[in-house]
Design a protein around this motif. Structure first.
Motif, short mmCIF file in Angstrom:
data_model
loop_
_atom_site.label_atom_id
_atom_site.label_comp_id
_atom_site.label_asym_id
_atom_site.label_seq_id
_atom_site.Cartn_x
_atom_site.Cartn_y
_atom_site.Cartn_z
N GLY A 132 14.21 7.99 -9.43
CA GLY A 132 15.74 7.70 -10.06
C GLY A 132 14.93 7.32 -11.35
O GLY A 132 14.17 7.33 -11.97
N SER A 133 16.67 7.44 -11.76
CA SER A 133 16.88 6.87 -13.34
C SER A 133 16.83 5.05 -13.66
O SER A 133 15.87 4.73 -14.95
CB SER A 133 18.28 7.08 -13.83
N VAL A 179 13.95 11.02 -16.55
CA VAL A 179 15.06 11.14 -17.24
C VAL A 179 16.24 12.06 -16.25
O VAL A 179 15.51 12.95 -15.95
CB VAL A 179 14.65 11.91 -18.34
N ASN A 180 17.21 11.64 -16.41
CA ASN A 180 18.17 12.51 -16.43
C ASN A 180 18.78 12.82 -17.50
O ASN A 180 19.84 11.49 -17.76
CB ASN A 180 18.85 11.38 -15.38
N LYS A 223 22.47 11.64 -18.08
CA LYS A 223 23.54 10.27 -18.29
C LYS A 223 22.35 9.06 -19.86
O LYS A 223 21.30 9.81 -20.22
CB LYS A 223 22.35 9.26 -17.09
N GLY A 260 9.61 16.08 -17.25
CA GLY A 260 9.18 16.83 -16.87
C GLY A 260 10.38 17.41 -15.36
O GLY A 260 10.72 16.45 -15.15
N LEU A 261 9.68 18.14 -15.05
CA LEU A 261 9.91 18.24 -13.67
C LEU A 261 9.26 17.24 -12.17
O LEU A 261 8.52 17.29 -12.48
CB LEU A 261 9.66 19.60 -13.21
N LEU A 262 10.31 16.89 -11.55
CA LEU A 262 9.68 15.83 -10.56
C LEU A 262 9.10 16.72 -9.41
O LEU A 262 7.66 16.77 -9.46
CB LEU A 262 10.83 15.69 -9.69
O1 PNS Z 1 19.12 8.34 -10.57
P1 PNS Z 1 19.16 9.48 -10.99
O2 PNS Z 1 19.87 9.97 -12.14
O3 PNS Z 1 20.00 10.19 -9.58
O4 PNS Z 1 18.18 10.52 -11.15
C1 PNS Z 1 17.78 11.33 -11.30
C2 PNS Z 1 16.08 12.39 -11.06
C3 PNS Z 1 15.85 11.31 -12.48
C4 PNS Z 1 15.34 12.53 -10.00
C5 PNS Z 1 16.49 13.24 -11.40
O5 PNS Z 1 17.36 13.86 -12.37
C6 PNS Z 1 15.44 14.34 -11.37
O6 PNS Z 1 14.47 15.05 -10.39
N1 PNS Z 1 15.44 14.76 -12.83
C7 PNS Z 1 13.51 15.73 -13.34
C8 PNS Z 1 13.65 16.49 -13.65
C9 PNS Z 1 13.88 17.67 -12.34
O7 PNS Z 1 13.04 18.09 -12.38
N2 PNS Z 1 14.84 18.68 -12.75
C10 PNS Z 1 15.44 19.76 -11.47
C11 PNS Z 1 16.28 19.11 -10.37
S1 PNS Z 1 16.38 20.20 -9.19
#
Ligand code: PNS
Length: 162
Positions: free
Chosen positions: A8-9, A37-38, A41, A71-73
């Protein structure tokens, strides 16, 4: 050993976030709270500040740790050898976006997303609303950990929400 990531953020952490983290910690052997990082936001707190607040908030949970990621989750989950992502669902309105992200993440690395329904007492709670209410002088004590209140008011005084 089942390891999950709770991303999350967390800008800032709320009692709703902690409800989900605590329940994830009861379901998995190890939980990593991942501060990401979102891009859509604007953030009030730096990643280091958000991580510090989460560390304080989860200090009593022995199987929970906190880390930042860029980067990517899914890449972060692979690096941590986590097999699940845990996300809280507050209402039906969360579901569409969360489902899309869960399916995208699964398509990238086959990682599972586990949805945990937010406890009803926190179903209206969002960091963005906490910041807005606090910026206009509303009382947000009871919605965030007590130690978040001071830094939140200080930040808002220095950079009011427009
Ligand atoms: O608290 P949030 O703002 O809902 O968190 C969102 C977050 C940070 C979990 C999401 O934006 C994220 O996973 N960002 C990392 C980049 C990524 O993997 N993007 C593709 C998501 S399918």
């Amino acid at each position: 050993m089942k390891k999950a990531v709770c991303p999350g953020s967390f800008d800032p952490v709320t009692n709703g976030h902690l409800d989900i983290v605590e329940r994830a910690a009861s379901l998995f052997d190890e939980v990593i709270v991942a501060v990401g990082v979102n891009k859509s936001k604007n953030r009030l707190f730096s990643p280091e500040e958000r991580i510090g607040m989460l560390e304080q908030a989860t200090a009593a949970l022995p199987n929970v740790s906190v880390a930042g990621f860029t980067g990517l989750l899914t890449t972060f989950c692979q690096q941590q050898e986590a097999t699940a992502i845990v996300k809280g669902l507050r209402a039906v309105s969360d579901y569409e976006y969360e489902l899309q992200m869960a399916q995208m993440n699964a398509s990238l690395t086959r990682i599972e997303t586990v949805f945990v329904p937010t406890s009803p007492e926190w179903s209206f709670l969002a960091s963005s609303l906490v910041k807005e209410v606090a910026a206009f002088g509303g009382d947000v004590s009871g919605l965030v950990p007590e130690f978040v209140l001071g830094p939140l008011l200080e930040k808002l005084a220095a950079r009011p929400v427009e």
